[in-house]
Design an enzyme around this catalytic site. Structure first.
Site, mmCIF file in Angstrom:
data_model
loop_
_atom_site.group_PDB
_atom_site.id
_atom_site.type_symbol
_atom_site.label_atom_id
_atom_site.label_comp_id
_atom_site.label_asym_id
_atom_site.label_seq_id
_atom_site.Cartn_x
_atom_site.Cartn_y
_atom_site.Cartn_z
ATOM 1 N N HIS A 238 -9.905 1.265 -0.403
ATOM 2 C CA HIS A 238 -8.448 1.221 -0.354
ATOM 3 C C HIS A 238 -7.964 0.521 -1.620
ATOM 4 C CE1 HIS A 238 -4.402 0.951 0.758
ATOM 5 N NE2 HIS A 238 -4.469 0.348 1.933
ATOM 6 N N CYS B 14 0.782 -1.233 0.000
ATOM 7 C CA CYS B 14 0.000 0.000 0.000
ATOM 8 C C CYS B 14 0.817 1.288 0.000
ATOM 9 C CB CYS B 14 -0.960 -0.018 1.186
ATOM 10 S SG CYS B 14 -1.906 -1.550 1.273
ATOM 11 N N HIS C 34 -3.420 8.336 5.182
ATOM 12 C CA HIS C 34 -3.573 6.967 4.681
ATOM 13 C C HIS C 34 -4.941 6.457 5.087
ATOM 14 C CE1 HIS C 34 -2.319 3.165 3.067
ATOM 15 N NE2 HIS C 34 -2.367 2.545 4.223
#
Lengths: 271, 393
Positions: B322, B162, B288
């Protein structure tokens, strides 16, 4: 500093190349490196680690030991064309079996930067690491990243490239053996003994080097390593047949692999 | 010693697609409207979840690239089409060998490989046209973008889960600084697939509903797909400039962040240092903010410790899900939009906000002048990357 002007010393190397034929003088030297062993990961983690992670740890440990470097403060560039393939195949088996539940341990260990994470945790390394993939240009692009890092950030960087045995279930014609190589690189000028001096990393007109379907994507790394044992300077082509030819100039220096005087180098000569 | 990028490199073009829309314009309009793009998964799963699926079809690749045709490479081609003119201009201006491509992806061709593996189990053979190097491989997306754009400079994929598509900005900055390229096409692309959804579910961090980053009742991520491509050049005109990148490792745990966000804070500090900015000069943080209890808590601590309560913080994963390796590149587009439009998005999902989260969350879409925006991305393996963008001079 521009990468054009960069000269890089190779302070330590590592290799794991079962079933691969070393080219040139390295073959004559009978270098053998088919035994996988590492203390970089704790015993429990070692038992659960994938072949790829073990290969990375093995060659990193060799290169760091030969260079006498401090792994805790070393930036590391990982390269692998296909990454955690063994783990991925196991997940695919689970996906297509029964209720398709996946193992959380295997899933978290399937990411391309698994080895980078596990080794950084085991060694307390909080530095820059990255995990790249570039197919059969993986070694070339890892060196480009390393040159870029050295030109702008720091004095040393470790480059490690590895790919597991070819996944025959996904590519029946591939058939290559696992391969891992590591190079601990330092910007020239610090007066340290080195295996070889690398320079002129870049592209040249003309075709890339030979490639067979059975070639591990990291094979150019083995050619690069072998060139450091050859007696004379040479240009090593870093990518297979392509209209973009990446190459680097290799000038072996006084230090011979396996005879560094540093402890911990597990590469040995065959009887 | 980090290189100082005080002047930075201009972002001269960008394109994005995700659950909010198939075009950059639609994506940014959805963000501005405060609408979530999360909804039901487009395929069967044995558990409840919400995902961010692309809302429109993706045309197949040209026949000449058919052996590379996967959902991931179709997204790449779709984005490249939106950037056809600026890419062509950059290649004409700098020369093809001077234009590099650095793309982030964590899924690569796994979606196609899931299908191929199943076919092989059922029939004994892989589907016609399946290839490890052209279907499954990470590098396939670079090969497709090279073929479509004509770029012939260095090309590779960064895959650090990520954090990947913040790290591509670091790679681009280094390539430009070292002289390996004069323009770099960066980005991130990832697709919905069974492996990822079932994998996150197995870890117990997949929410059964739309994720609620920084929310009191948050219980996990929602997975999304999509991507973004951005063009960085040695000089040129664009809506914003890349000013600094900071990259660190937690050295703590494979899936859990350092509880106090130490590695995350270090990455943000490095990015600020590279940008030659103090924390007080940051006007907005794109967090994030995944919606997991642990990430949001530790990240908020890190942001609080560095910026205090003054800087407005937003997570945009409540809009898109995400997108894993693509998340940070898409969020870079959001960061640049904040600078260009003077508009901060609502931190969607933080309703009610977690009272233990003490950073200043944006509670509505807000007009605010932004000269500098910091965007975070943290990953499995403890990989952290923070990027600072600034207004063009």
């Amino acid at each position: 500093m521009s990468a054009d002007a960069l000269i890089v010393e190779v302070l330590g190397v590592g290799s794991f190349s079962p079933g691969h034929v070393w080219p040139g003088a390295a073959a004559a030297a009978g270098l053998v490196d088919a035994t996988l062993a590492t203390s970089l990961l704790p015993l429990r983690a070692r038992g659960r680690a994938s072949p790829l992670t073990l290969m990375f740890a093995h060659v990193i440990e060799q290169a760091v030991a030969q260079a006498g470097a401090d792994i805790h403060s070393l930036p590391i560039i990982y390269g692998s064309a296909y990454g955690e393939m063994t783990t991925t195949l196991r997940l695919l088996e689970m996906l297509h079996a029964g209720d398709g539940r996946l193992s959380p341990a295997r899933f978290q260990a399937s990411v391309h930067n698994t080895a980078a994470g596990q080794i950084s945790i085991a060694q307390g390394n909080r530095c820059f690491t990255t995990s790249l993939a570039a197919g059969h240009e993986t070694v070339a692009m890892c060196l480009v990243e390393a040159w870029s890092w050295l030109a702008s950030h720091g004095e040393q960087v470790l480059v490690v490239c590895a790919d597991e045995q070819a996944p025959s279930v996904l590519e029946p014609s591939a058939g290559y053996e696992p391969l891992a190589v590591a190079f601990l690189l330092e910007r020239t000028g610090r007066g340290r003994r080195s295996l070889a001096r690398l320079s002129a990393l870049g592209t040249r007109p003309g075709l890339g080097g030979p490639r067979a379907p059975s070639d591990n994507p990291c094979l150019p790394g083995l050619r690069l390593l072998a060139a450091m044992v050859d007696p004379g300077p040479q240009d090593v082509i870093l990518n297979p047949v392509s209209d973009l030819r990446w190459q680097v100039h290799v000038q072996p220096t006084a230090l011979v692999p396996g005879n560094s005087g540093a402890s911990g180098n597990s590469r040995s000569e065959s009887p | 010693m980090l290189p100082s990028m005080h002047a930075g490199y201009p972002v001269t073009a960008r394109a994005a697609c995700n659950a909010l829309g198939m075009t950059t314009e639609a994506v940014l309009a959805g963000l501005c409207a405060g609408q979530t793009g999360l909804g039901p998964a487009p395929f069967e799963l044995p558990f409840a979840t919400a995902v961010g699926a692309l809302p429109g079809p993706l045309p197949p690749l040209p026949v000449s690239l058919s052996e590379f045709d996967t959902r991931l490479t179709r997204i790449a081609a779709w984005l490249a089409a939106e950037l056809r003119i600026p890419l062509g201009r950059a290649i004409a201006a700098w020369g093809a060998p001077r234009v590099a491509i650095v793309i982030a992806s964590s899924t690569a061709g796994i979606g196609a490989t899931e299908h191929a593996f199943g076919v092989r189990l059922a029939t004994g053979s892989l589907p016609a046209g399946y290839s490890l190097s052209r279907t499954h491989s990470f590098q396939a997306v670079v090969e497709v973008l090279r073929a479509l754009s004509g770029a012939r400079g260095p090309g590779y994929v960064v895959s650090t889960a990520c954090s990947s598509s913040n790290k591509v900005f670091g790679a681009a900055q280094r390539l430009l600084s070292a002289g390996f390229a004069d323009a770099v096409l960066v980005g991130g692309i990832d697709t919905l697939c069974q492996t990822t959804l079932r994998g996150f579910h197995s870890l117990g961090i997949l929410s059964s509903q739309a994720c609620r980053p920084f929310g009191r009742d948050r219980d996990g991520v929602s997975i999304g797909e999509g991507g973004a491509l951005l063009l960085l050049e040695r000089h040129g005109e664009g809506p914003a400039r890349l000013l600094g990148v900071g990259e660190t490792s937690d050295a703590h745990h494979m899936t859990q962040p350092h509880p106090e966000g130490a590695g995350a804070r270090a990455a943000m500090e490095l990015a600020l240092s590279a940008a030659a900015l103090s924390p007080g000069e940051i006007d907005h943080v794109n967090a994030h903010g995944t919606g997991t209890p642990l990430n949001d808590t530790s990240e908020a601590l890190a942001i609080l410790g560095l910026f205090g309560v003054e800087v407005p913080v937003a997570s945009t994963k409540g809009y898109t899900g995400h997108m894993l390796g693509a998340a940070a590149a898409v969020e870079a587009v959001f960061a640049i939009d904040a600078i260009e439009q003077g508009r901060l998005p609502l931190s969607l999902g933080a309703d009610p906000p977690d009272p233990a989260i003490r950073v200043q969350l944006t509670r509505a879409s807000t007009a605010q002048r932004c000269r500098h925006v910091l965007s975070n991305a943290f990953a499995f393996g403890g990989s952290n990357a923070a990027v600072v963008f600034g207004a063009s001079a």
